[in-house]
Design a protein around this motif. Structure first.
Motif, mmCIF file in Angstrom:
data_model
loop_
_atom_site.group_PDB
_atom_site.id
_atom_site.type_symbol
_atom_site.label_atom_id
_atom_site.label_comp_id
_atom_site.label_asym_id
_atom_site.label_seq_id
_atom_site.Cartn_x
_atom_site.Cartn_y
_atom_site.Cartn_z
ATOM 1 N N ARG A 42 0.814 -1.196 0.062
ATOM 2 C CA ARG A 42 0.089 0.098 -0.181
ATOM 3 C C ARG A 42 0.801 1.238 0.026
ATOM 4 N NH1 ARG A 42 -2.695 -3.492 -0.984
ATOM 5 N NH2 ARG A 42 -4.958 -3.901 -0.090
ATOM 6 N N THR A 43 0.636 2.188 -0.836
ATOM 7 C CA THR A 43 1.205 3.473 -0.901
ATOM 8 C C THR A 43 0.960 4.192 0.288
ATOM 9 O OG1 THR A 43 -0.265 4.570 -2.197
ATOM 10 C CG2 THR A 43 1.157 3.306 -3.519
ATOM 11 N N GLN A 44 1.941 5.480 0.450
ATOM 12 C CA GLN A 44 1.603 6.245 1.398
ATOM 13 C C GLN A 44 0.183 7.271 0.933
ATOM 14 O OE1 GLN A 44 4.887 9.058 2.818
ATOM 15 N NE2 GLN A 44 6.094 7.579 1.849
ATOM 16 N N GLU A 45 0.154 7.321 -0.272
ATOM 17 C CA GLU A 45 -1.031 8.235 -0.755
ATOM 18 C C GLU A 45 -2.198 7.138 -0.416
ATOM 19 O OE1 GLU A 45 2.395 9.696 -2.786
ATOM 20 O OE2 GLU A 45 1.727 7.628 -2.369
ATOM 21 N N GLN A 46 -2.329 6.057 -0.461
ATOM 22 C CA GLN A 46 -3.625 5.339 -0.293
ATOM 23 C C GLN A 46 -3.850 5.324 1.383
ATOM 24 O OE1 GLN A 46 -1.813 1.736 -2.130
ATOM 25 N NE2 GLN A 46 -3.783 1.491 -3.650
ATOM 26 N N LEU A 47 -2.902 5.273 1.958
ATOM 27 C CA LEU A 47 -3.120 5.123 3.373
ATOM 28 C C LEU A 47 -3.355 6.490 3.987
ATOM 29 C CD1 LEU A 47 0.022 2.498 4.304
ATOM 30 C CD2 LEU A 47 -2.704 2.153 4.459
ATOM 31 N N ALA A 48 -2.820 7.345 3.424
ATOM 32 C CA ALA A 48 -3.052 8.866 3.824
ATOM 33 C C ALA A 48 -4.535 8.989 3.710
ATOM 34 C CB ALA A 48 -2.286 9.872 3.347
ATOM 35 N N LYS A 49 -5.078 8.590 2.555
ATOM 36 C CA LYS A 49 -6.615 8.858 2.334
ATOM 37 C C LYS A 49 -7.434 7.854 3.179
ATOM 38 C CE LYS A 49 -9.804 8.684 -1.510
ATOM 39 N NZ LYS A 49 -10.129 8.467 -3.026
ATOM 40 N N GLN A 50 -7.109 6.659 3.316
ATOM 41 C CA GLN A 50 -7.893 5.847 4.301
ATOM 42 C C GLN A 50 -7.882 6.305 5.873
ATOM 43 O OE1 GLN A 50 -5.832 2.169 3.024
ATOM 44 N NE2 GLN A 50 -8.004 1.330 3.009
ATOM 45 N N MET A 51 -6.635 6.830 6.057
ATOM 46 C CA MET A 51 -6.733 7.275 7.441
ATOM 47 C C MET A 51 -7.043 8.808 7.790
ATOM 48 S SD MET A 51 -3.461 5.083 8.967
ATOM 49 C CE MET A 51 -2.033 6.022 8.048
ATOM 50 N N VAL A 52 -7.647 9.531 6.624
ATOM 51 C CA VAL A 52 -8.097 10.804 6.637
ATOM 52 C C VAL A 52 -6.822 11.621 7.121
ATOM 53 C CG1 VAL A 52 -9.765 12.273 7.167
ATOM 54 C CG2 VAL A 52 -10.069 10.028 7.248
ATOM 55 N N THR A 53 -5.442 11.682 6.531
ATOM 56 C CA THR A 53 -4.377 12.128 7.277
ATOM 57 C C THR A 53 -4.597 13.607 6.570
ATOM 58 O OG1 THR A 53 -2.884 10.359 7.333
ATOM 59 C CG2 THR A 53 -1.785 12.449 7.137
ATOM 60 N N ASP A 54 -4.265 14.615 7.480
ATOM 61 C CA ASP A 54 -4.668 16.069 7.130
ATOM 62 C C ASP A 54 -2.881 16.555 7.136
ATOM 63 O OD1 ASP A 54 -4.588 19.138 8.098
ATOM 64 O OD2 ASP A 54 -6.571 18.623 7.446
ATOM 65 N N ASP A 55 -2.798 17.290 5.931
ATOM 66 C CA ASP A 55 -1.389 17.892 5.700
ATOM 67 C C ASP A 55 -0.908 18.821 6.898
ATOM 68 O OD1 ASP A 55 -1.028 16.135 3.601
ATOM 69 O OD2 ASP A 55 -1.546 17.719 1.946
ATOM 70 N N LYS A 56 -1.912 19.437 7.562
ATOM 71 C CA LYS A 56 -1.476 20.466 8.610
ATOM 72 C C LYS A 56 -1.875 19.676 10.038
ATOM 73 C CE LYS A 56 -2.526 24.685 5.831
ATOM 74 N NZ LYS A 56 -3.231 25.686 5.643
ATOM 75 N N LYS A 57 -2.641 18.683 10.201
ATOM 76 C CA LYS A 57 -3.018 18.430 11.553
ATOM 77 C C LYS A 57 -2.675 16.917 11.785
ATOM 78 C CE LYS A 57 -7.156 21.170 11.936
ATOM 79 N NZ LYS A 57 -8.818 21.174 11.972
ATOM 80 N N GLY A 58 -2.175 16.070 10.654
ATOM 81 C CA GLY A 58 -1.665 15.074 10.935
ATOM 82 C C GLY A 58 -2.522 13.925 10.854
ATOM 83 N N THR A 59 -2.373 12.903 11.368
ATOM 84 C CA THR A 59 -3.378 11.529 11.561
ATOM 85 C C THR A 59 -4.018 11.205 12.808
ATOM 86 O OG1 THR A 59 -1.956 10.665 9.811
ATOM 87 C CG2 THR A 59 -3.405 8.837 10.739
#
Length: 219
Positions: A86-103
């Motif tokens: 799984r790519t970082q992009e896929q997981l960031a989307k699934q975990m709702v990672t915010d570029d300013k607030k984190g995960t």
């Protein structure tokens, strides 16, 4: 960044989209991990005591692409030890990672369990402040189950950083241990000179870790 009553940062070093290095940036708030059914109970401790004297697990050298992406990067690396690519992009989307607030920490656990539950395993936030118990749990996860896992730390308390002083909450993989030396091997995904494999004492790791910040694996 300093934690609030119900907040914890998961972030580390920022990297611009162009790939140029930036200095360490302050982390922004995400919810503090909440305790769940503890896989750190005595049966697991007994199994950890029976684990090999030392062991390690290999995973790709995944570097976080952005300053708040230590959780997606760490999870991308760890999931390879479960057979998932799984790519970082896929997981960031699934975990709702915010570029300013984190995960959000609850999303880390829920998304990870959506994968590992299929293999009969469960991950929960575990306690970190007893170095002996932490080492036994790592020995079970890495030495018996042969899986890498993760821990949330204050990056500035890790011995391979400059120790800027202000809390800089970050996530790294846990991929090896040595009981005799009482050391643990971590992979730091931060995109600066601190990235890579580092061996630290379990006492130091315990001190640097969030009190409930170890992703503990159980059957």
């Amino acid at each position: 960044m300093r934690t609030t009553a119900r907040a914890l940062a998961i972030a580390a070093v920022a990297v611009a989209a162009s790939g140029s290095l930036l200095t360490a940036s302050p982390a922004l708030a995400v919810p503090t991990p909440t305790p769940s059914a503890s896989p750190s109970a005595s049966p697991k401790q007994d199994l950890g005591l029976l684990a090999p004297a030392k062991a390690s697990v290999s995973h790709p050298a995944v570097k976080q692409k952005y300053g708040m992406w230590c959780a997606p990067a760490t999870m991308s690396a760890i999931l390879r030890t479960y057979g998932y690519s799984r790519t970082q992009e896929q997981l960031a989307k699934q975990m709702v990672t915010d570029d300013k607030k984190g995960t959000p920490s609850k999303n880390i656990r829920l998304v990870f369990n959506s994968y590992v539950n299929d293999k009969g395993l469960t991950m929960a936030w575990g306690k970190t402040k007893d170095p002996g118990a932490l080492l036994n749990n790592i020995a079970y996860d890495v030495g018996v189950l042969k899986r890498a896992t993760a821990i949330i730390v204050d990056a500035d308390l890790m011995p391979y950083t400059n120790g800027a002083g202000a809390p800089n909450i970050h996530m790294v993989t846990v991929r090896g241990y040595d009981k005799a030396k009482r050391t643990v091997t971590v992979w730091d995904p931060a995109n600066n000179r601190t990235n890579g494999n580092h061996t630290v004492s379990v006492k130091t790791l315990s001190k640097a870790a969030d009190p409930i910040g170890y992703l503990d694996i159980s059957r």
